[in-house]
Design a protein around this motif. Sequence first.
Motif, mmCIF file in Angstrom:
data_model
loop_
_atom_site.group_PDB
_atom_site.id
_atom_site.type_symbol
_atom_site.label_atom_id
_atom_site.label_comp_id
_atom_site.label_asym_id
_atom_site.label_seq_id
_atom_site.Cartn_x
_atom_site.Cartn_y
_atom_site.Cartn_z
ATOM 1 N N MET A 113 162.634 -62.638 -115.823
ATOM 2 C CA MET A 113 162.351 -61.548 -116.753
ATOM 3 C C MET A 113 163.620 -61.122 -117.459
ATOM 4 S SD MET A 113 161.700 -58.441 -114.096
ATOM 5 C CE MET A 113 160.435 -59.313 -113.205
ATOM 6 N N ALA B 140 157.352 -59.160 -117.641
ATOM 7 C CA ALA B 140 156.292 -59.973 -118.252
ATOM 8 C C ALA B 140 154.834 -59.515 -118.139
ATOM 9 C CB ALA B 140 156.427 -61.376 -117.701
ATOM 10 N N LYS C 30 153.506 -65.148 -114.084
ATOM 11 C CA LYS C 30 154.140 -64.829 -112.805
ATOM 12 C C LYS C 30 155.648 -64.936 -112.941
ATOM 13 C CE LYS C 30 154.192 -65.978 -107.879
ATOM 14 N NZ LYS C 30 154.216 -64.542 -107.529
ATOM 15 N N GLU C 31 156.345 -63.892 -112.438
ATOM 16 C CA GLU C 31 157.803 -63.845 -112.520
ATOM 17 C C GLU C 31 158.345 -63.181 -111.264
ATOM 18 O OE1 GLU C 31 161.353 -62.461 -115.587
ATOM 19 O OE2 GLU C 31 159.283 -61.942 -116.016
ATOM 20 N N THR D 153 153.327 -60.120 -111.095
ATOM 21 C CA THR D 153 152.299 -60.883 -111.794
ATOM 22 C C THR D 153 151.700 -59.997 -112.879
ATOM 23 O OG1 THR D 153 151.746 -62.176 -109.828
ATOM 24 C CG2 THR D 153 150.111 -62.114 -111.603
ATOM 25 N N THR E 83 159.621 -60.303 -121.705
ATOM 26 C CA THR E 83 160.226 -61.356 -120.894
ATOM 27 C C THR E 83 160.243 -62.700 -121.604
ATOM 28 O OG1 THR E 83 160.310 -62.245 -118.634
ATOM 29 C CG2 THR E 83 158.146 -62.168 -119.687
ATOM 30 N N ASN F 141 161.202 -67.258 -120.626
ATOM 31 C CA ASN F 141 161.717 -68.268 -119.701
ATOM 32 C C ASN F 141 163.039 -68.799 -120.236
ATOM 33 O OD1 ASN F 141 162.123 -71.090 -118.578
ATOM 34 N ND2 ASN F 141 160.368 -70.421 -117.367
ATOM 35 N N CYS G 43 158.539 -69.854 -112.281
ATOM 36 C CA CYS G 43 158.038 -68.606 -111.695
ATOM 37 C C CYS G 43 159.118 -67.754 -111.038
ATOM 38 C CB CYS G 43 156.934 -68.892 -110.676
ATOM 39 S SG CYS G 43 155.646 -70.034 -111.223
ATOM 40 N N PRO H 151 159.617 -66.743 -116.161
ATOM 41 C CA PRO H 151 158.193 -66.626 -115.848
ATOM 42 C C PRO H 151 157.450 -67.931 -116.124
ATOM 43 C CG PRO H 151 158.682 -65.564 -117.936
ATOM 44 C CD PRO H 151 160.004 -65.906 -117.311
#
Length: 279
Positions: free
Chosen positions: A1, A19, A179-180, A184, A220, A222, A228, A233
């Motif tokens: 995140m 996220a 999911k991070e 969730t 958020t 990636n 994850c 995320p």
Amino acid sequence: MKKPLLGALSASLLAGTAALAGAAPASAASVTAPAVTVDFAGTVALSNCSGWLVRMPGSTASDPALVMTNGHCLETGMPGAGEVVVNQSSNRSFTLLSSTGGRLGTVRASKVAYATMTDTDVTVYQLSSSYATITSRYGIKPLTLSTTHPAAGAGIKVVSGYWKKIYSCNVDGFVYRLKEGEWTFKDSVRYTSACDTIGGTSGSPVVDTASGQVVAINNTGNENGERCTVDNPCEVAADGTVTVRQGINYAQETYSIPACFGPGNKLDLTRAGCVLPRP
């Protein structure tokens, strides 16, 4: 995140924080309508994040004003999975911006009305001033939350009060679950790659360029292609399939939030249609 920024540290040393996740058909009207002007009017800069002066569709000028940002921008620290904060005292200050991003003045919170990082990533502050007082003093009106689900393909702008920067892109799609780390999020907005948001943009309003209303809150992305983890995320489909999209950023939808606020901008999690997590 995307972690909140700390003090005056360089953005190159930091990312951004949190996220969310959903799905809806594209609306031809919202995609093809002429774009409205989107600027910094009504946005705010926090010490570590972005945010904005917000009104619910039923808010009145005499109501205590509200400011919205991410749950992970809460001054007391990021809420844990399953944690919900309501009616917590706060005197946090926010720098209110003009249409060009200039500093107009400072508005101050009286309490945290609501904050969570469960299902969504949001903090709503109640201010010590009404909308009427703020408009009279600064000539600024709040942004309004949409009550309809954002549309795939819609043109959007992510308006960062912290960086005084506006990102332009489109809604690429929706994520069933994002999911991070321990968190969730449900029915998240995925941006097209042009919205390459960074740390400090957390909490920025995502404005639909057709309506001028806020449809989501930036939170958020990636960063490193990991699966994850915090700052990375992953998308989880309804069948459990996991997808990692390095360099892609996300926001959390806000259309369901107005149902949780009654007359006088009073939080009421028991109202019909309110789906925000309860303490």
